[in-house]
Design an enzyme around this catalytic site. Structure first.
Site, mmCIF file in Angstrom:
data_model
loop_
_atom_site.group_PDB
_atom_site.id
_atom_site.type_symbol
_atom_site.label_atom_id
_atom_site.label_comp_id
_atom_site.label_asym_id
_atom_site.label_seq_id
_atom_site.Cartn_x
_atom_site.Cartn_y
_atom_site.Cartn_z
ATOM 1 C CB SER A 262 -0.884 0.032 1.251
ATOM 2 O OG SER A 262 -0.117 0.393 2.384
ATOM 3 C CG ASP A 263 1.618 5.842 -1.365
ATOM 4 O OD1 ASP A 263 2.532 5.885 -0.505
ATOM 5 O OD2 ASP A 263 1.514 6.697 -2.265
ATOM 6 C CD1 TRP A 264 4.897 5.235 4.954
ATOM 7 C CD2 TRP A 264 4.736 3.951 3.137
ATOM 8 N NE1 TRP A 264 5.917 4.303 4.987
ATOM 9 C CE2 TRP A 264 5.833 3.504 3.895
ATOM 10 C CE3 TRP A 264 4.426 3.264 1.972
ATOM 11 C CZ2 TRP A 264 6.642 2.433 3.511
ATOM 12 C CZ3 TRP A 264 5.226 2.192 1.579
ATOM 13 C CH2 TRP A 264 6.314 1.793 2.342
#
Ligand code: BGC
Length: 749
Positions: A262-264
């Protein structure tokens, strides 16, 4: 390091405890899939849950009991980010985490040289390995859709073929070091403003023809081991857990066997994360950058809530085992790969690589009266103007910000090269953003200057009157609302009164060289008054040296634009059709923030960049593929291996390239294909092949470019598949999209 050593000791103990025989998962003579099966069968439910989410800002847990070390990742696409504290964004204060900053990826794309992409990936992989990172959060291949895009500088331009061709060797080079790449941001994250809220609406055709090819190439040809889901939404689902883009396309159609990260803070829901393709969750409850909560990692969507769901029977372990298998595969490819080579940090070879890429990526956009290269005999007094000549550019821009071991400023590069034969003076010219800090890394530069724009311009003009050459280094910077993550630019024009400065300088000198530092195109209303224009990107550690190489002719420029340089914003489809930045679903959504939606419809469809300007007969300031040299070339004698192509055969086009000038240099032969008659609307032409060749004066070489029928295909929305139609096509060859000088026809049967 500490974690790796501890884990290895545990591994040894595990082996001893398991009697004399090496367990299959530790036996690297066994096929990886069997090792995965074996490891999976030994893991407890808790261990499985632990490896699929973060345990700190940039790490996730290994399996200590079985001897798997923790897994470390870090930004970013063009250098290894300095270490932050375990659970804070503050600097860890290490003294060994400075790096070499490689040129940002727009510059790499502008080299049109896949060998340099391989060198880039390998060099960065070496730095990462030395720094104990198992995965680098890059490269980024989102398509350049609007010149306002805040992160365009991190990406590889507007053309799917160019980005695909350049991303593959980057990944292979990096992964040859046993360091995973994490291709980002998948997908449709083409602008930054409202990146958490944007729901992209795009035709299937544009999705497959424009926005997905570079990701597809990264997966199918580059064999990327990881990919990062983007923040934004598509079909109303967040891209970090999206049934359509992750399960169906990435893992289904492309058979991706790696890990979706996932992106942060890009994960929003356990149920969707479980079912819709996410494998590793990072950054939740931190909104990616600032806010946090205690004990956050246990509360991650893929942590305790998932565990509880399994225990209560809400979920089976089917999805979990698939995620863990992928994570184990990543471990065997990286942390558990005992064949990983030796690595280096800040080695001379990395500086050399950075400089070579910069030398080849800088684009000579305009050179009237051959003002460039600087003639050392005439250059007795040189005036350098502009903030970007003295400003460090490796700090800022968002997550790709770096802490460099060294960064040569443009003014210093010029002084080093020309200082012994010329007097070099400096005038500030404009004041942009004098801050120099990102996440605790400070440039330490004091750039304060309280003079007014009028005073600064007057000083520069006065000094320019007596100079043999005036080199203005301006453009954008890495501050908010410039070339920076989180927001887009607010205007296409150059900021900080630079237009006024350039106009004023042009009036007093006919040897004005404008060097533009940016990852984006900017409006150039003064273009016809400035003889030489150079696009120099954000080129990192070797910035000053590379700029000086090109301005003096020590490096003969050979970069070509990876995007269209529009005259005005309205020349770009996204803006002409007023589709950017989109429409809030409810009128109060904009104010309400986080979970609200702004629909952005990509109404221009496949007509992005030169596909749009050519269809609408718009003359750009500089065309896609454009870039000059200090020598000249002829491209002639077009031949083709056959008049017809079948679905199984290939066609080779051959031209002769000759260096007709007096300096060694490189030309990039570009092949565009036009579908003469099709059942759907098709672009005037599309890039389908290129080759860069270096030639000595007078030397000539035959250049072959081979295509098969995939180069002729479009994405057919009715059958949801690629289709190439029988009939007539044209092959157009030249050295820029607006300079195709050779043409031939062929048919597909
Ligand atoms: C960015 C990513 C980056 C991540 C970790 C996010 O905000 O969008 O590109 O890799 O942070 O720093």
């Amino acid at each position: 390091m500490r974690h790796i050593i501890t884990s290895c000791l545990i591994a040894v103990c595990a082996m001893t405890a398991n009697a004399q025989q090496t367990p299959v998962y530790l036996d690297d003579t066994q096929p990886i899939e069997q090792r995965i099966d074996d490891a999976l069968s030994r893991m407890t439910l808790q261990e499985k849950i632990r490896v699929i989410h973060a345990q700190s800002k940039f790490s996730s847990a290994g399996i200590p009991r079985l001897g798997f070390p923790d897994f470390w990742t870090d930004d970013g696409p063009h250098g290894v980010r300095p270490d932050v504290l375990w659970d804070e964004w503050e600097q860890a204060g290490q003294t060994n985490d400075s790096c070499v900053a490689f040129p940002a990826l727009t510059c790499l794309a502008a080299t049109w040289n896949p060998d340099l992409a391989a060198l880039y990936g390998k060099s960065l992989g070496e730095e990462a390995l030395y720094r104990g990172k198992d995965m680098i959060l890059g490269p980024g291949v989102n398509i350049y859709r609007t010149p306002l895009g805040g992160r365009n500088f991190e990406y590889m331009g507007e053309d799917p073929y160019l980005a695909s061709t350049m991303v593959v060797p980057y990944i292979r080079g990096m992964q040859s070091m046993g360091v995973s790449s994490c291709v980002k941001h998948y997908c449709l994250n083409n602008d930054e403003e409202y990146r958490f809220n944007v729901n992209v609406i795009v035709s299937d055709r544009a999705l497959h023809e424009i926005y997905l090819p570079a990701f597809k190439a990264a997966v199918e040809q580059g064999k990327a081991w990881a990919i990062m889901g983007a923040y934004n939404l598509y079909k109303n689902e967040h891209n970090c857990h999206n049934q359509y883009t992750l399960n169906r396309i990435l893992k289904g159609d492309w058979a991706f066997d790696g890990v979706v990260v996932s992106d942060w803070g890009g994960c929003h829901d356990t149920d969707q994360a479980v079912k819709n393709g996410l494998d590793m969750e990072f950054g939740s409850w931190t909104n990616g950058l600032s806010a946090g909560t205690s004990n956050a990692y246990d509360n991650y969507y893929l942590a305790t809530p998932y565990l509880k769901g399994i225990k209560s029977g809400k979920y089976t372990t089917k999805e979990l085992d698939d995620k863990v298998r992928r994570v184990l595969r990543l471990f065997f490819r990286t942390t558990m790969n005992r064949q990983r080579p030796h690595s280096f940090l800040c080695s001379e070879s990395h500086y050399e690589a950075a400089r070579k890429i910069a030398d080849e990526g800088i684009v000579l956009l305009q050179n009237r009266n051959n003002v460039l290269p600087i003639d050392r005999n005439k250059a007795k007094r040189i005036l350098v103007v502009g903030e970007n000549a003295i400003k460090m550019m490796t700090v800022g821009g968002g997550s790709s910000s770096l802490k460099v071991q060294r960064e040569t400023l443009p003014i210093d590069g010029l002084r080093a090269k020309l200082g012994s034969s010329a007097e070099i003076d400096y005038a500030r010219g404009y004041v942009g953003d004098v801050t120099g800090e990102y996440n605790g890394v400070e440039t330490g530069q004091n750039l304060k200057d309280n003079r007014s724009a009028d005073q600064l311009i007057a000083e520069a003009v006065e000094k320019a009157k007596n100079a043999d050459y005036v080199i203005m280094v301006g453009g954008l910077n890495k501050s908010d609302y410039q070339d920076c993550e989180g927001h887009d630019r607010k205007q296409y024009e150059l900021p900080y009164d630079q237009n006024r400065l350039i106009e004023a300088l042009a009036k007093v000198t006919d040897r004005l060289i404008y060097v533009n530092v940016s990852g984006n195109a900017v409006a150039m209303p003064w273009k016809n008054k400035v003889p030489a224009i150079v696009q120099s990107w954000f080129i990192g550690s070797e910035a000053g040296n590379a700029i000086a190489d090109v301005l003096t002719g020590d490096a003969n420029p050979s970069g070509k634009l990876p995007f269209t340089w529009y005259g005005s914003l309205n020349d770009c489809g996204a803006h002409a059709l007023k589709t950017y930045p989109g429409t809030w679903r409810n009128t109060d959504d904009k104010a309400a923030g986080a979970d609200r939606i702004i629909d952005e419809e990509y109404k221009e469809g496949i007509y992005v960049g030169y596909r749009w300007t050519e269809k609408n007969r718009i003359k750009p300031t500089f065309a896609f593929g454009h870039g000059l040299s200090y020598t000249s070339f002829s491209i002639s004698d077009l031949r083709q291996s056959a008049k017809e192509m079948t679905r199984d055969s290939k066609l080779t086009f051959t031209v002769t390239v000759k260096n007709t000038g007096t300096k060694r240099g490189a030309e990039t032969v570009q092949l565009y294909v036009k579908d003469v008659k099709a059942s759907v609307d098709r672009p005037v032409k599309e890039l389908k092949g290129f080759k860069k060749v270096w030639l000595n004066p007078g030397e000539q070489q035959d250049v072959d470019i081979t295509i098969d029928n995939t180069a002729l295909a479009f994405y057919d929305e009715t059958s949801s598949s690629w289709k190439s139609e029988n009939g007539l096509f044209e092959a157009l060859i030249g050295n820029a999209s607006d300079n195709v000088t050779l043409k031939t026809r062929f048919t597909l049967k």
